[in-house]
Scaffold this motif. Sequence first.
Motif, PDB file in Angstrom:
ATOM      1  N   ARG A 144       2.541 -17.633  -8.605  1.00  0.00           N
ATOM      2  CA  ARG A 144       3.927 -17.261  -8.947  1.00  0.00           C
ATOM      3  C   ARG A 144       4.086 -17.047 -10.453  1.00  0.00           C
ATOM      4  NH1 ARG A 144       5.272 -21.521  -5.512  1.00  0.00           N
ATOM      5  NH2 ARG A 144       5.920 -22.791  -7.292  1.00  0.00           N
ATOM      6  N   THR A 145       3.472 -17.919 -11.229  1.00  0.00           N
ATOM      7  CA  THR A 145       3.633 -17.836 -12.682  1.00  0.00           C
ATOM      8  C   THR A 145       2.969 -16.590 -13.239  1.00  0.00           C
ATOM      9  OG1 THR A 145       3.641 -20.268 -12.725  1.00  0.00           O
ATOM     10  CG2 THR A 145       3.399 -19.135 -14.830  1.00  0.00           C
ATOM     11  N   ASN A 197       5.355 -13.832 -12.529  1.00  0.00           N
ATOM     12  CA  ASN A 197       6.558 -13.899 -13.366  1.00  0.00           C
ATOM     13  C   ASN A 197       6.286 -13.449 -14.802  1.00  0.00           C
ATOM     14  OD1 ASN A 197       8.029 -14.856 -11.208  1.00  0.00           O
ATOM     15  ND2 ASN A 197       7.834 -17.013 -11.799  1.00  0.00           N
TER      16      ASN A 197
END
Length: 243
Positions: A119-120, A123
Amino acid sequence: MAAPALEGVAVTALRSVMQRVHAAAERSARPAESVRVVAVSKTKPASLIRQVYDAGHRCFGENYVQELVDKAPQLPEDIEWHFIGHLQSNKVKTILSSVPNLDMVESVDNEKLANLLDRTVANIGRKPLKVLVQVNTSGEESKNGVEPSECVGLAKHVKLSCPNLEFSGLMTIGMLDYSSTPENFKTLANCRAEVCNVLGITEEQCELSMGMSGDFEKAIEMGSTNVRIGSTIFGPREYPKKN
């Protein structure tokens, strides 16, 4: 005035290590280029890393997030950094946003961490991050890593459910009793065979990161493609003296 002498020693030591790596690769009937040397610079200053970089080495590793975050901006951007320590969830954003040239996290040991990294990366918008699944081949409670029986499941999760991660292989930390490491290395090689079978990939697509200063030649002979070498290149680690 002592620093330059020490820096010369590190470069000499690196050349010696590379010769030993090449010889071990030849003994295992593999090209020397098939083995990556991660120069682990834990507790060492950026100036010393720079000397080894100037000698032509490009791959370095750190165990602690803050140390890597502090050093990386002081050094050339074409360094391929490997994070090889235990990565806490609350440090994931810090390391990914602060070290754009972080090439690989070698120590993914659970789905939660894999999902957070995935996810990071998305993002932040950086390129996919290479990861290795850490396997606890020695059964020691003090060591991180999934049980050998669970490595296929985690590897499959990274490969199929984490589009922003690039599953690159497996990693283990052998026992400090070097007489027992061949068994650890054999276990990791067996894990790779299972992972490759389930994921339908070749062994060349699944790296084995095993072997450190005391046992890297044996590890290479047993199939390692990635060895993590610290003190043999940089000398003993230097921790702050306690008052």
